[in-house]
Design a protein around this motif. Structure first.
Motif, PDB file in Angstrom:
ATOM      1  N   LYS A   1       0.826  -1.214   0.000  1.00  0.00           N
ATOM      2  CA  LYS A   1       0.000   0.000   0.000  1.00  0.00           C
ATOM      3  C   LYS A   1       0.854   1.256   0.000  1.00  0.00           C
ATOM      4  O   LYS A   1       0.564   2.214  -0.731  1.00  0.00           O
ATOM      5  CB  LYS A   1      -0.938  -0.017   1.217  1.00  0.00           C
ATOM      6  CG  LYS A   1      -2.006  -1.096   1.139  1.00  0.00           C
ATOM      7  CD  LYS A   1      -2.783  -1.201   2.454  1.00  0.00           C
ATOM      8  CE  LYS A   1      -3.760  -2.364   2.417  1.00  0.00           C
ATOM      9  NZ  LYS A   1      -4.453  -2.537   3.723  1.00  0.00           N
ATOM     10  N   SER A   2       1.915   1.266   0.802  1.00  0.00           N
ATOM     11  CA  SER A   2       2.782   2.450   0.834  1.00  0.00           C
ATOM     12  C   SER A   2       3.543   2.596  -0.481  1.00  0.00           C
ATOM     13  O   SER A   2       3.788   3.710  -0.948  1.00  0.00           O
ATOM     14  CB  SER A   2       3.751   2.386   2.019  1.00  0.00           C
ATOM     15  OG  SER A   2       4.637   1.284   1.905  1.00  0.00           O
ATOM     16  N   SER A   3       3.892   1.468  -1.104  1.00  0.00           N
ATOM     17  CA  SER A   3       4.570   1.512  -2.405  1.00  0.00           C
ATOM     18  C   SER A   3       3.648   2.100  -3.469  1.00  0.00           C
ATOM     19  O   SER A   3       4.080   2.835  -4.354  1.00  0.00           O
ATOM     20  CB  SER A   3       5.023   0.109  -2.821  1.00  0.00           C
ATOM     21  OG  SER A   3       5.976  -0.410  -1.909  1.00  0.00           O
ATOM     22  N   LEU A   4       2.366   1.777  -3.369  1.00  0.00           N
ATOM     23  CA  LEU A   4       1.366   2.345  -4.272  1.00  0.00           C
ATOM     24  C   LEU A   4       1.343   3.873  -4.157  1.00  0.00           C
ATOM     25  O   LEU A   4       1.328   4.587  -5.169  1.00  0.00           O
ATOM     26  CB  LEU A   4      -0.022   1.800  -3.923  1.00  0.00           C
ATOM     27  CG  LEU A   4      -0.620   0.706  -4.786  1.00  0.00           C
ATOM     28  CD1 LEU A   4      -1.933   0.237  -4.182  1.00  0.00           C
ATOM     29  CD2 LEU A   4      -0.818   1.150  -6.215  1.00  0.00           C
ATOM     30  N   ASP A   5       1.371   4.349  -2.930  1.00  0.00           N
ATOM     31  CA  ASP A   5       1.352   5.790  -2.681  1.00  0.00           C
ATOM     32  C   ASP A   5       2.611   6.472  -3.217  1.00  0.00           C
ATOM     33  O   ASP A   5       2.605   7.678  -3.493  1.00  0.00           O
ATOM     34  CB  ASP A   5       1.221   6.069  -1.181  1.00  0.00           C
ATOM     35  CG  ASP A   5      -0.126   5.629  -0.606  1.00  0.00           C
ATOM     36  OD1 ASP A   5      -1.079   5.497  -1.405  1.00  0.00           O
ATOM     37  OD2 ASP A   5      -0.209   5.405   0.604  1.00  0.00           O
ATOM     38  N   GLY A  57      -6.604  -0.263  -5.321  1.00  0.00           N
ATOM     39  CA  GLY A  57      -5.671   0.619  -6.014  1.00  0.00           C
ATOM     40  C   GLY A  57      -4.712  -0.093  -6.934  1.00  0.00           C
ATOM     41  O   GLY A  57      -4.056   0.538  -7.769  1.00  0.00           O
ATOM     42  N   LEU A  58      -4.606  -1.421  -6.819  1.00  0.00           N
ATOM     43  CA  LEU A  58      -3.694  -2.157  -7.691  1.00  0.00           C
ATOM     44  C   LEU A  58      -4.278  -2.314  -9.095  1.00  0.00           C
ATOM     45  O   LEU A  58      -3.593  -2.051 -10.087  1.00  0.00           O
ATOM     46  CB  LEU A  58      -3.383  -3.535  -7.095  1.00  0.00           C
ATOM     47  CG  LEU A  58      -2.454  -3.567  -5.880  1.00  0.00           C
ATOM     48  CD1 LEU A  58      -2.338  -4.993  -5.335  1.00  0.00           C
ATOM     49  CD2 LEU A  58      -1.064  -3.028  -6.233  1.00  0.00           C
TER      50      LEU A  58
END
Length: 306
Positions: free
Chosen positions: A98-102, A124-125
């Motif tokens: 999730k943080s990598s997505l951000d 979000g993926l």
């Protein structure tokens, strides 16, 4: 859930794996158990994990709650804290994705995907990140059928790449399926590197360094070398080692304690962060969960390509 007896399984038997991974189902069972706790108590949630556990196992637990509890307590005595460490691993890896997505993640490669469900449950993926699930053909074929049963089709944002890490070049297979080395990528290896030999570990890390853009990352978990080679002095370590030999999924790779940063730096990684049991205990097990024990033998580590 984890291990018993002695090194009686031959190398030939160890190397000729047949059928889907028993450990993949055991890990899914941990996610089922944690997901069934109340929202205030559970530390991770996976609505799909239940589809990857043998219905007979679930039926037994439902109809024999006391016996199921007794078995759970037996494994906890055998491998104290390991169940909670496995569940903390799910949470930590979820949070990292999730943080990598951000932070602009463009591509996710899940190596040794097993029955991982992040591609289907992390918001979000889909539509934003290219996802590749790489795993042994025997396990992946079971996974693909389960996913079809859950959704009625195979989601088009996931590409399945069947590979035997010990005998095949996963990089070639990945490239052939459309992997783009120019995209910011996260390589996720949950419960993988301890089950493949040192040569395959080195080849995997070498591929990541040489075939991903600067700023791409890896995240994996590992056991200390002493647990893998059977020299661990802790009873829990001996039990884990022996159990995995018994179920014919023996450990093959570990990292000497205190040396993971050197190990990864020598292979071209930087910004290396080793996560100890003490750290993830502090992160996730407080309040109602403060008395849940974790295992000092399971570490997480993440790093960035230079």
């Amino acid at each position: 859930m984890q291990e018993p007896t002695s090194l009686t399984v031959s190398n030939e038997a160890n190397n000729k794996r047949k059928g889907s991974s028993k450990m993949a189902e055991l890990i899914a069972l941990h996610r089922v158990a944690e997901s069934r706790k109340s929202e205030s108590e559970r530390i991770c949630y996976d609505p799909y994990a239940v589809y990857f556990v043998d219905p007979e196992t679930l039926a037994f637990a439902a109809s024999n709650p006391e016996k199921a509890k007794e078995m759970s307590e037996y494994y906890e005595r055998l491998f104290p804290g390991l169940a909670n460490s496995i569940r903390a691993r799910v949470k930590y890896f979820d949070d990292f994705v999730k943080s990598s997505l951000d932070e602009g993640l463009e591509q996710l490669v899940i190596l040794g995907a097993g029955y991982d469900t992040r591609a289907y449950r992390i918001e979000g993926l889909k539509g934003k990140v290219r996802i590749f699930e790489v795993d042994h053909p025997d396990t992946q074929s079971v996974k693909v059928e389960k996913i079809k049963n859950i959704f009625g089709f195979l989601p088009d944002h996931v590409t399945y790449v069947p590979v035997d890490f010990e005998t095949e070049n996963f990089g070639e297979r990945l490239a052939a399926q459309g992997y783009d080395r120019s995209l910011k990528t996260l390589f996720l290896m949950e419960g993988l590197i301890m089950y493949i030999p040192p040569k395959a570990v080195d080849e995997t890390l070498s591929f990541v360094v040489k075939n991903s853009c600067k700023g791409s990352a890896i995240l994996f978990d590992y056991y200390p070398e002493s647990l893998v080679d059977g020299s661990c002095e802790l009873e829990a370590g001996k039990n884990i080692h022996n159990y995995l030999v018994q179920i014919e999924e023996p450990l093959k790779f570990g990292i000497r304690e205190g040396e993971v940063k050197t190990f990864l730096a020598e292979r071209g990684f930087s910004q290396i962060h080793n996560v100890t049991a003490e750290e993830y205990k502090k992160m996730y097990f407080h309040g109602i969960n403060k008395n849940r024990e974790v295992s000092s033998l399971l570490f997480f580590v993440h790093a960035v390509t230079e």
